[in-house]
Design an enzyme around this catalytic site. Structure first.
Site, short mmCIF file in Angstrom:
data_model
loop_
_atom_site.label_atom_id
_atom_site.label_comp_id
_atom_site.label_asym_id
_atom_site.label_seq_id
_atom_site.Cartn_x
_atom_site.Cartn_y
_atom_site.Cartn_z
N TYR A 20 39.58 38.19 27.28
CA TYR A 20 40.33 39.26 27.93
C TYR A 20 39.52 40.54 27.74
O TYR A 20 39.79 41.36 26.86
CB TYR A 20 41.72 39.37 27.30
CG TYR A 20 42.71 40.22 28.07
CD1 TYR A 20 43.39 39.70 29.17
CD2 TYR A 20 43.01 41.52 27.68
CE1 TYR A 20 44.32 40.46 29.86
CE2 TYR A 20 43.95 42.28 28.35
CZ TYR A 20 44.60 41.74 29.45
OH TYR A 20 45.53 42.50 30.12
N TYR B 46 50.17 43.25 27.36
CA TYR B 46 49.74 41.94 26.85
C TYR B 46 49.23 42.12 25.43
O TYR B 46 48.61 43.15 25.10
CB TYR B 46 48.65 41.36 27.77
CG TYR B 46 48.14 40.02 27.32
CD1 TYR B 46 49.04 38.99 27.01
CD2 TYR B 46 46.79 39.78 27.18
CE1 TYR B 46 48.58 37.77 26.57
CE2 TYR B 46 46.32 38.54 26.75
CZ TYR B 46 47.23 37.55 26.45
OH TYR B 46 46.78 36.34 26.00
N1 NAD Z 1 49.88 37.26 34.07
C1 NAD Z 1 49.75 37.42 32.76
O1 NAD Z 1 49.33 36.51 32.04
C2 NAD Z 1 50.15 38.74 32.15
C3 NAD Z 1 50.47 38.77 30.78
C4 NAD Z 1 50.86 39.98 30.23
C5 NAD Z 1 50.92 41.11 31.02
N2 NAD Z 1 50.60 41.05 32.35
C6 NAD Z 1 50.67 42.27 33.14
O2 NAD Z 1 51.64 42.15 34.16
C7 NAD Z 1 51.37 43.10 35.18
C8 NAD Z 1 51.46 42.42 36.53
O3 NAD Z 1 50.42 41.47 36.65
P1 NAD Z 1 50.63 39.98 37.13
O4 NAD Z 1 49.94 39.11 36.13
O5 NAD Z 1 52.04 39.73 37.44
O6 NAD Z 1 49.71 39.89 38.42
P2 NAD Z 1 49.91 40.37 39.92
O7 NAD Z 1 48.66 40.01 40.61
O8 NAD Z 1 51.19 39.87 40.49
O9 NAD Z 1 50.09 41.94 39.77
C9 NAD Z 1 49.05 42.88 39.65
C10 NAD Z 1 49.21 43.83 40.81
O10 NAD Z 1 48.42 45.01 40.58
C11 NAD Z 1 48.01 45.44 41.85
N3 NAD Z 1 46.94 46.43 41.69
C12 NAD Z 1 45.68 46.26 41.23
N4 NAD Z 1 45.02 47.43 41.25
C13 NAD Z 1 45.88 48.36 41.72
C14 NAD Z 1 45.79 49.74 41.99
N5 NAD Z 1 44.67 50.42 41.77
N6 NAD Z 1 46.87 50.38 42.51
C15 NAD Z 1 48.02 49.71 42.76
N7 NAD Z 1 48.17 48.40 42.52
C16 NAD Z 1 47.11 47.73 42.01
C17 NAD Z 1 47.59 44.15 42.55
O11 NAD Z 1 47.50 44.30 43.94
C18 NAD Z 1 48.74 43.24 42.14
O12 NAD Z 1 49.79 43.31 43.08
C19 NAD Z 1 49.99 43.68 34.85
O13 NAD Z 1 50.14 44.90 34.16
C20 NAD Z 1 49.41 42.63 33.91
O14 NAD Z 1 48.41 43.13 33.07
C21 NAD Z 1 50.22 39.88 32.92
#
Ligand code: NAD
Length: 304
Positions: free
Chosen positions: A190, A180
């Protein structure tokens, strides 16, 4: 016709615990392109995830273009803050959500994948997970423990996964993670060291791309996604505002959809992207290219 064809490829997507995040959308895109997909799920969320799947609560999202429902080849437990089972505190290992799942460490997952599919069974590895226990706190108020926990779960986990899964990947394989832009610009709200973790993730992507490229012949990229109201993002507390702000101020003034991140990641993991590695690729409706907001009272709106 130029096609995105992943037939015969096997992917492991880490960080899928429901159908509302990028991990699920990426897994679905990979399956639509012909890959078989295993997922890895955080133990505290594993039972709920299995339950939802079993009770058909995700059938709508599981629907593929040909009308069939997507299936994961395997669903493994993974807590990505532990490299080996011995690293996990005894108390956690004996706790309700962890005690019956077997080896949930990164090394444990690699061993299970090898036991199930053989020595070099993977073409694609996706890291779609992050955790920052103090994400709601400004960086300046973040404790050392909170900061290190964010970096451990959200950045070092990629380093460890490449170390453990590199040997399991076939040459020409590809790793992708999600980042991000708070890594490079200040995004108030954030917090908790998550911005630092994403900066580390992006830097590590470049270094790992070199090291793993030379050692295993695989590519490593990270997708910088725009804000999207997944479960994890909702924990930030201001995700709806972030989505609205981007919708208003991006060159393409629309809400980013998870499927767009899924498609771009599938492309990056495909042979079509064989020349791309070490890159941070923006999938954010162009927000990263803006230098001024257009919705402020002091700024005239240009066609918005
Ligand atoms: N949603 C947004 O706005 C956004 C923007 C940019 C980047 N991202 C990134 O996308 C990726 C996925 O996130 P998302 O937003 O789709 O949410 P999401 O909730 O679908 O995914 C996050 C996942 O991480 C898992 N998780 C947390 N701690 C963990 C651990 N210790 N071991 C294994 N799994 C663990 C959670 O159970 C969850 O399934 C992340 O890296 C997030 O930072 C999200």
């Amino acid at each position: 016709m130029l096609t995105l064809d992943l037939t015969g490829k096997r992917a492991l997507v880490a960080g899928v615990a429901d159908d509302g995040g990028f991990g699920f959308a990426i897994a679905k895109a990979l399956i639509e392109a012909g890959a078989t997909v295993c997922v890895a799920t955080w133990p505290p969320a594993l039972n709920i995830f299995l339950n939802l799947l079993e009770r058909g609560k995700m059938d709508e999202s599981r629907k593929l273009k040909d009308g069939t429902l997507l299936n994961f080849e395997k669903i493994y437990p993974l807590d990505a803050v532990f490299d080996t089972l011995e690293d996990a505190p005894q108390e956690l290992r004996e706790s309700k959500r962890y005690k019956d799942v077997g080896d949930f460490s990164i090394a444990g997952l690699a061993a299970r994948v090898q036991a199930d599919f053989g020595a070099q069974p993977l073409d694609i590895l996706v890291h779609s997970l992050a955790n920052g226990p103090e994400v709601k706190k400004p960086l300046m108020e973040t404790s050392r423990a909170g900061y290190l926990a964010a970096v451990s779960a959200s950045a070092y986990s990629l380093v460890s996964m490449v170390r453990h899964f590199g040997p399991l990947m076939r040459r020409g394989g590809s790793v992708a993670s999600l980042t991000y832009m708070a890594s490079e610009r200040a995004i108030p709200g954030y917090g908790g060291g998550m911005s630092s973790a994403k900066a580390a993730l992006e830097s590590d992507t470049r270094v790992l791309a070199f090291e793993a490229g030379r050692k295993y012949g695989i590519r490593i990229n990270t997708v910088s996604a725009g804000p999207y109201a997944s479960r994890a993002a909702s924990a930030i507390g201001i995700i709806d505002n972030m989505v609205k702000y981007c919708q208003t101020n991006t060159p393409l003034p629309e809400v980013l959809e998870a499927v767009e991140v899924g498609h771009a990641t599938a492309f990056l993991c495909s042979p079509l992207a064989s020349g791309i590695t070490g890159a941070t690729v923006y999938v954010d409706k162009g927000y990263h290219s803006m230098g001024m907001a257009v919705d402020g009272a002091t700024v005239p709106t240009f066609g918005a």
